[in-house]
Write an enzyme that holds these catalytic residues in place. Structure first.
Site, short mmCIF file in Angstrom:
data_model
loop_
_atom_site.label_atom_id
_atom_site.label_comp_id
_atom_site.label_asym_id
_atom_site.label_seq_id
_atom_site.Cartn_x
_atom_site.Cartn_y
_atom_site.Cartn_z
N GLU A 52 -3.87 8.18 -4.80
CA GLU A 52 -4.17 7.53 -6.09
C GLU A 52 -5.46 8.08 -6.67
O GLU A 52 -6.40 8.31 -5.90
CB GLU A 52 -4.29 6.01 -5.89
CG GLU A 52 -2.97 5.39 -5.46
CD GLU A 52 -3.08 3.89 -5.16
OE1 GLU A 52 -4.17 3.32 -5.33
OE2 GLU A 52 -2.07 3.31 -4.75
N ARG A 57 0.85 -1.19 0.00
CA ARG A 57 0.00 0.00 0.00
C ARG A 57 0.88 1.25 0.00
O ARG A 57 1.93 1.27 0.65
CB ARG A 57 -0.90 0.03 1.24
CG ARG A 57 -2.14 -0.82 1.10
CD ARG A 57 -3.12 -0.24 0.08
NE ARG A 57 -4.34 -1.03 -0.03
CZ ARG A 57 -4.55 -1.99 -0.93
NH1 ARG A 57 -3.62 -2.31 -1.80
NH2 ARG A 57 -5.71 -2.62 -0.97
N HIS A 82 -1.60 1.03 -9.73
CA HIS A 82 -2.30 0.12 -8.81
C HIS A 82 -2.97 -1.00 -9.64
O HIS A 82 -4.19 -1.18 -9.59
CB HIS A 82 -3.32 0.86 -7.94
CG HIS A 82 -3.73 0.08 -6.73
ND1 HIS A 82 -4.02 0.65 -5.53
CD2 HIS A 82 -3.89 -1.26 -6.54
CE1 HIS A 82 -4.35 -0.28 -4.64
NE2 HIS A 82 -4.28 -1.46 -5.24
C1 8YV Z 1 -7.28 -3.74 -5.79
C2 8YV Z 1 -5.59 -4.48 -4.24
O1 8YV Z 1 -8.16 -4.18 -4.84
O2 8YV Z 1 -6.63 -6.49 -3.61
C3 8YV Z 1 -6.09 -5.46 -3.24
O3 8YV Z 1 -5.92 -5.20 -2.04
O4 8YV Z 1 -4.88 -3.60 -3.92
C4 8YV Z 1 -6.02 -4.56 -5.67
O5 8YV Z 1 -6.14 -5.83 -6.13
C5 8YV Z 1 -7.96 -3.77 -7.08
O6 8YV Z 1 -7.30 -2.84 -7.82
C6 8YV Z 1 -9.42 -3.36 -7.06
O7 8YV Z 1 -10.28 -4.34 -7.54
#
Ligand code: 8YV
Length: 322
Positions: A264, A235, A283
């Site tokens: 973001e 993150r 991301h």
């Molecule tokens: C996002 C992510 O969720 O799963 C996670 O924690 O950071 C990514 O896979 C995805 O971009 C949103 O569907």
């Protein structure tokens, strides 16, 4: 009339709605900020989606809500304390994206160490006029040392690729020891300082929690080798981004490969945008056709399980409510 479920992902596959959700629920796909969505919140029992701030104010607009199913492994956008208090179960998708995210970490490692994006830019700008000279050389990845910070499912999948594919030496730092990874990839559990000082690649796979906020800052980049590469597929808020940019400008470290950012989408005035020694990814670590479909399907199935089968604990973040 069946109980109501809201989905706030526009591209959610219709076949998943038809096959998994429609037999149990009336399903509405709506943008999260829209007046219709707000109206439907009043009597919805389940929500599927990713992003937005799923905080107390949002949850209190949905008095019938029993479960929220995030299309992600991370759930830092959700107020878990409020969900616990309001009796709302939180489901996530931890298994299906592991391999895609691990692939992305390796992609960022290779792209940064071999300067793939930077050299591509040079070619397009007409700068390839003679055979490659030392200013364009990169660094080897084979047999180097990889330090993984956060050794969960994804960390282990990265370690496997690095160990079996590139014969790399694996170090890791984590809250607890992971004997399975130690056996499988000869990973060595060490302190953070030692990991930073010894690694050629430092790969962050940490989730955002109150404990990991700004976990990596200037002092950590200063501990790293000047030839080291920093990768983040965890993150963005885990890293003090200005400190990282400073370290990259001053060549305190060699390069960074980043999939996640403090803000973001990345603001257009970010200092990272003007640096050649950074590879940026939006991301998108889990963003493959196969994985995103699997995540959507998993999120739908999770919601059906939690709302139709008593005592479902698989993929439930707050099983105390099941
Ligand atoms: C996002 C992510 O969720 O799963 C996670 O924690 O950071 C990514 O896979 C995805 O971009 C949103 O569907």
């Amino acid at each position: 009339m069946k109980p109501k479920v809201l989905i706030y992902k526009k591209s959610f596959p219709q076949e998943v709605i038809d096959k998994v959700l429609a037999p149990h629920f009336d399903v509405f796909v709506l943008g999260i900020g829209t007046p219709e969505f707000k109206e439907h919140l009043k009597d919805t029992v389940g929500i599927i989606g990713w992003g937005g701030r799923i905080d107390r104010q949002f949850l209190e607009q949905a008095p019938k809500l029993k479960a929220f199913s995030t299309i992600s492994v991370g759930y830092d956008h959700c107020d878990l304390a409020a969900m616990n208090e309001l009796g709302i179960r939180l489901m996530h998708t931890p298994d299906v994206l592991t391999e895609a995210v691990a692939d992305s970490a390796l992609a960022l490692m290779l792209a940064t160490t071999r300067r793939v994006v930077e050299l591509d830019r040079h070619i397009r700008q007409g700068q390839w006029v003679k055979s490659v000279s030392p200013e364009w050389y990169g660094q080897n990845m084979y047999k180097k040392t990889l330090g993984i910070v956060g050794m969960g499912r994804i960390g282990k999948a990265i370690a496997r690729r690095a160990h079996f594919g590139f014969d790399m030496n694996i170090l890791y730092h984590s809250r607890t020891a992971h004997h399975d990874a130690e056996q499988e990839t000869h990973a060595q559990f060490i302190g953070l300082d030692e990991l930073l000082q010894s690694s050629d690649f430092v790969c962050c796979v940490l989730p955002k929690t109150p404990q990991t906020l700004h976990y990596f800052k200037q002092e950590h980049f200063e501990m790293m080798k000047s030839t080291a590469i920093f990768i983040n597929v965890g993150r963005g808020q885990v890293v003090k981004e200005n400190d990282l940019a400073h370290a990259l400008v001053h060549k305190t470290i060699y390069a960074a490969g980043l999939d996640v950012f403090e803000v973001e989408p990345l603001p257009l005035d970010s200092p990272l945008l003007s640096l050649d020694n950074v590879v940026l990814f939006p991301h998108a670590s889990s963003a493959t056709v196969e994985t995103r479909f699997a995540m959507d399907e998993d999120a739908a199935q999770n919601l059906v399980n939690i709302l139709t089968k008593p005592n479902t604990i698989k993929n439930c973040v707050n099983p105390n409510l099941c």
